[in-house]
Design a protein around this motif. Sequence first.
Motif, PDB file in Angstrom:
ATOM      1  N   GLY A 190       0.727  -1.218   0.041  1.00 42.96           N
ATOM      2  CA  GLY A 190       0.069  -0.004  -0.035  1.00 42.96           C
ATOM      3  C   GLY A 190       0.786   1.282  -0.163  1.00 42.96           C
ATOM      4  O   GLY A 190       1.902   1.202   0.310  1.00 42.96           O
ATOM      5  N   ASP A 191       0.112   2.312  -0.363  1.00 39.68           N
ATOM      6  CA  ASP A 191       0.852   3.895  -0.295  1.00 39.68           C
ATOM      7  C   ASP A 191       1.863   3.686  -1.518  1.00 39.68           C
ATOM      8  O   ASP A 191       3.054   4.274  -1.242  1.00 39.68           O
ATOM      9  CB  ASP A 191       1.211   3.976   0.940  1.00 39.68           C
ATOM     10  N   MET A 192       1.345   3.189  -2.680  1.00 38.68           N
ATOM     11  CA  MET A 192       2.054   3.251  -3.879  1.00 38.68           C
ATOM     12  C   MET A 192       2.208   4.769  -4.173  1.00 38.68           C
ATOM     13  O   MET A 192       3.134   5.129  -4.955  1.00 38.68           O
ATOM     14  CB  MET A 192       1.771   2.221  -5.034  1.00 38.68           C
ATOM     15  N   VAL A 193       0.819   5.220  -3.964  1.00 38.05           N
ATOM     16  CA  VAL A 193       0.650   6.770  -4.737  1.00 38.05           C
ATOM     17  C   VAL A 193       0.166   7.422  -3.438  1.00 38.05           C
ATOM     18  O   VAL A 193       0.057   6.876  -2.389  1.00 38.05           O
ATOM     19  CB  VAL A 193       0.011   6.781  -5.812  1.00 38.05           C
ATOM     20  N   GLY A 194       0.340   8.793  -3.689  1.00 39.30           N
ATOM     21  CA  GLY A 194      -0.266   9.827  -2.692  1.00 39.30           C
ATOM     22  C   GLY A 194       1.157  10.546  -1.947  1.00 39.30           C
ATOM     23  O   GLY A 194       2.061   9.640  -1.723  1.00 39.30           O
ATOM     24  N   ASP A 227      -6.275   9.732  -0.952  1.00 41.41           N
ATOM     25  CA  ASP A 227      -6.159  11.092  -0.941  1.00 41.41           C
ATOM     26  C   ASP A 227      -7.101  11.919  -1.877  1.00 41.41           C
ATOM     27  O   ASP A 227      -7.464  13.223  -1.370  1.00 41.41           O
ATOM     28  CB  ASP A 227      -4.749  11.673  -1.227  1.00 41.41           C
ATOM     29  N   GLU A 228      -7.291  11.214  -2.894  1.00 40.85           N
ATOM     30  CA  GLU A 228      -8.254  12.017  -4.022  1.00 40.85           C
ATOM     31  C   GLU A 228      -9.440  11.533  -4.125  1.00 40.85           C
ATOM     32  O   GLU A 228     -10.285  11.605  -5.127  1.00 40.85           O
ATOM     33  CB  GLU A 228      -7.380  12.083  -5.303  1.00 40.85           C
ATOM     34  N   GLY A 229      -9.722  10.259  -2.990  1.00 36.08           N
ATOM     35  CA  GLY A 229     -10.973   9.952  -3.056  1.00 36.08           C
ATOM     36  C   GLY A 229     -11.001   8.645  -3.936  1.00 36.08           C
ATOM     37  O   GLY A 229     -10.413   8.098  -4.560  1.00 36.08           O
ATOM     38  N   ALA A 230     -12.304   7.718  -3.645  1.00 37.17           N
ATOM     39  CA  ALA A 230     -12.309   6.443  -4.321  1.00 37.17           C
ATOM     40  C   ALA A 230     -12.564   6.334  -5.755  1.00 37.17           C
ATOM     41  O   ALA A 230     -12.033   5.558  -6.289  1.00 37.17           O
ATOM     42  CB  ALA A 230     -13.752   5.630  -3.687  1.00 37.17           C
ATOM     43  N   PRO A 238       2.720  17.819  -0.597  1.00 36.82           N
ATOM     44  CA  PRO A 238       2.207  17.637  -1.935  1.00 36.82           C
ATOM     45  C   PRO A 238       0.728  17.442  -1.771  1.00 36.82           C
ATOM     46  O   PRO A 238       0.081  17.077  -2.540  1.00 36.82           O
ATOM     47  CB  PRO A 238       2.699  16.272  -2.004  1.00 36.82           C
ATOM     48  N   PHE A 239      -0.193  18.117  -0.513  1.00 36.08           N
ATOM     49  CA  PHE A 239      -1.252  17.315  -0.282  1.00 36.08           C
ATOM     50  C   PHE A 239      -2.435  18.246  -0.692  1.00 36.08           C
ATOM     51  O   PHE A 239      -3.428  17.809  -0.721  1.00 36.08           O
ATOM     52  CB  PHE A 239      -1.745  17.032   1.269  1.00 36.08           C
ATOM     53  N   ALA A 240      -2.095  19.670  -1.428  1.00 32.10           N
ATOM     54  CA  ALA A 240      -3.073  20.427  -1.538  1.00 32.10           C
ATOM     55  C   ALA A 240      -4.156  20.711  -0.333  1.00 32.10           C
ATOM     56  O   ALA A 240      -5.453  20.951  -0.723  1.00 32.10           O
ATOM     57  CB  ALA A 240      -3.789  19.921  -2.950  1.00 32.10           C
ATOM     58  N   ASN A 241      -3.803  20.729   0.821  1.00 35.12           N
ATOM     59  CA  ASN A 241      -4.497  21.349   1.724  1.00 35.12           C
ATOM     60  C   ASN A 241      -4.834  22.534   1.733  1.00 35.12           C
ATOM     61  O   ASN A 241      -3.802  23.556   1.234  1.00 35.12           O
ATOM     62  CB  ASN A 241      -4.057  20.763   3.255  1.00 35.12           C
ATOM     63  N   THR A 242      -5.753  23.354   2.216  1.00 37.19           N
ATOM     64  CA  THR A 242      -6.031  24.684   2.456  1.00 37.19           C
ATOM     65  C   THR A 242      -5.548  25.125   3.930  1.00 37.19           C
ATOM     66  O   THR A 242      -5.460  24.354   4.868  1.00 37.19           O
ATOM     67  CB  THR A 242      -7.487  25.238   2.278  1.00 37.19           C
ATOM     68  N   VAL A 243      -4.975  26.291   3.784  1.00 43.52           N
ATOM     69  CA  VAL A 243      -4.690  26.862   5.255  1.00 43.52           C
ATOM     70  C   VAL A 243      -5.900  27.413   5.829  1.00 43.52           C
ATOM     71  O   VAL A 243      -6.678  28.451   5.535  1.00 43.52           O
ATOM     72  CB  VAL A 243      -3.621  27.937   5.203  1.00 43.52           C
ATOM     73  N   ASP A 300      -1.643  25.128   1.341  1.00 37.77           N
ATOM     74  CA  ASP A 300      -0.518  25.418   2.021  1.00 37.77           C
ATOM     75  C   ASP A 300       0.654  25.389   1.350  1.00 37.77           C
ATOM     76  O   ASP A 300       1.584  26.075   1.737  1.00 37.77           O
ATOM     77  CB  ASP A 300      -0.669  24.153   3.210  1.00 37.77           C
ATOM     78  N   LEU A 301       0.751  24.883   0.014  1.00 41.60           N
ATOM     79  CA  LEU A 301       2.047  24.775  -0.503  1.00 41.60           C
ATOM     80  C   LEU A 301       2.293  26.292  -1.097  1.00 41.60           C
ATOM     81  O   LEU A 301       3.166  26.966  -1.082  1.00 41.60           O
ATOM     82  CB  LEU A 301       2.045  23.796  -1.688  1.00 41.60           C
ATOM     83  N   ALA A 302       1.140  26.861  -1.529  1.00 46.89           N
ATOM     84  CA  ALA A 302       1.209  28.432  -2.155  1.00 46.89           C
ATOM     85  C   ALA A 302       1.515  29.390  -0.904  1.00 46.89           C
ATOM     86  O   ALA A 302       2.408  30.202  -1.157  1.00 46.89           O
ATOM     87  CB  ALA A 302      -0.263  28.659  -2.433  1.00 46.89           C
ATOM     88  N   ALA A 303       1.244  28.999   0.341  1.00 49.52           N
ATOM     89  CA  ALA A 303       1.574  29.729   1.622  1.00 49.52           C
ATOM     90  C   ALA A 303       3.167  29.548   1.928  1.00 49.52           C
ATOM     91  O   ALA A 303       3.747  30.442   2.014  1.00 49.52           O
ATOM     92  CB  ALA A 303       0.769  29.403   3.006  1.00 49.52           C
TER      93      ALA A 303
END
Length: 606
Positions: free
Chosen positions: A123-127, A161-164, A474-479, A576-579
Amino acid sequence: MPTTAQPNHPARRRTRGLLAAAAALATAGALAAALPASASTDGDQRTSGHHSPVPSRYQDVQLLSFNDLHGNLEPPSGSSGRVTELQPDGTTKTIDAGGVEYLATHLRDARQGHPYSITAAGGDMVGASPLISGLFHDEPTIEALNKLKLDVTSVGNHEFDEGAQELARLQNGGCHPKDGCYTDEGFAGADFPYLAANVLDEQTGKPILKPYWVWQKKGVKIGFIGVTLEGTPGIVSADGVKGLTFKDEVETINKYARVLQRQGVQSIVALIHEGGFPASGAYNYDCDSPGAGDGISGPIVDIAKNVTPAVDALVTGHTHAAYVCTIPDPAGKPRMVTSASSFGRLYTDTTLTYDRRTGDIARTAVKSANHVVTRDVPKAADMTELIGRWNTLAAPIGNRPIGYISADVPNTGTESPMGDLIADAQLAYGKQLDPNTALALMNPGGVRAGLTYAAKAAEGDGVVTYAEGFTVQPFANTVNLQDFTGAQLIQVLKEQVSGPNQAAPKILQPSAGLTYTLDMTKTGADRVVTDSVRLNGKPIDPAATYRVATNSFLAGGGDGFPTLGQGTNDTVGMDDLAALVQYLTANSSATSPLAPPAANRITITQ
């Protein structure tokens, strides 16, 4: 699913002992009772009189495995690209490791002379992938895994991370629904099955992907059951697991082991995206010292002790640790449990001795060892071509400078310089949104790498590129900004070392100005010394309100921080990356690079 093209059998061989035994035995049945130690590793066959050759009773099957690749196609930099080796004299040394160009060479070399060979993953090959993969929704990694001849993998938490729906696309192929196709050929999907036995659709109650898969060759049958950790919803964004239910790992594996046995499959391997913590970080540490499984702790120990004895071996992951242990099963018999660190730095080579008479694995003959993916072997040309092709597409974005550093910014330690830097960036951005923002907290699992001073390419020493920043976050979370009382803030700090985080503390990375003492000689919530918590030198007022910046994952109560999900007056900002990019650009230059934070905001008492 059929296996890949089968290699030709090498010349048949017989040892003198076997010839002597064959001559002495009166029946072919007696010969078949030979010990597992005589198992064939190369398709060896025996002959009885004038009849056609028949297989030996015991057949060695090679199981190559790895886990937690996280899209690391290029060699990881810094500590993420090294492993520790324990030397005979008790000292350790570090070895540069990883990169799919080298992983491919090592796996292909390992398969030589082993026509019965399976490659599996935990598992966790990607993400949480570097830019070369993450920018393209991990299509490059799936393509690389196809070329590696991966046979089967379990899902991990990062597969969600990007859904099912996106996971289904990685399995089945097709262009991305928003970004479209990246190449003229389109995206064909994975040649191997993703297994998700304990991930159910809430509406249908059925697994969203195959729960198990059976490898077969010339009468040898081995079943694989794949699960991720039951706690996946607590470490993935709510959108990623929407509409899904995650069931208990042990109950699920035991259920499908019975299903496989009813289908006549007696040899079973569980692929489990959950792991343990060996007492040593050395990849070759003996975690069976002084006794079986004595040198490892963590969730995988209880899982291994309760999974049905029908399962013959466990390939695990998630903790990014390296271990090869024999943990007793419920019947008290030793059973192999392995993990190959992360990022493609190691692979595990396990020998499963298959008994053709019973269809089961002879457990006493199982052998296993982790091997380093060293960088002193030739690069696999097809992987070099793949990396070059995707890097060409990523270069216009990835090579852009976003800042300058005066030295390495490592992602190591309970409090890391990289974690502090990210928290500082989120605090600075939070103050732009709301000048009343007082502090920021960053989850350690969201910091995927450090920044390296030495240039990776032609950008020059000290230059931080967008690709390097993407690898870190790399997660593209927001602040997000939220209001908390001082009492809630102190409770958040205590949740780092209590509740689900007590056994494996998750220490939030603090922004400048937040200081406190962490007393590791105590247990649970008492490890956070309440009277020591200060903000800009002043004690936290339990009744006051504090504006706090976190990423959206933490703002939803993720990573075992339920109090962070109780904030009020929410404000959602940019990703968060943009921040981080904005902070590096504003606070560094070629002539005035940014110095790494000292990582001295938490005082640790051991």
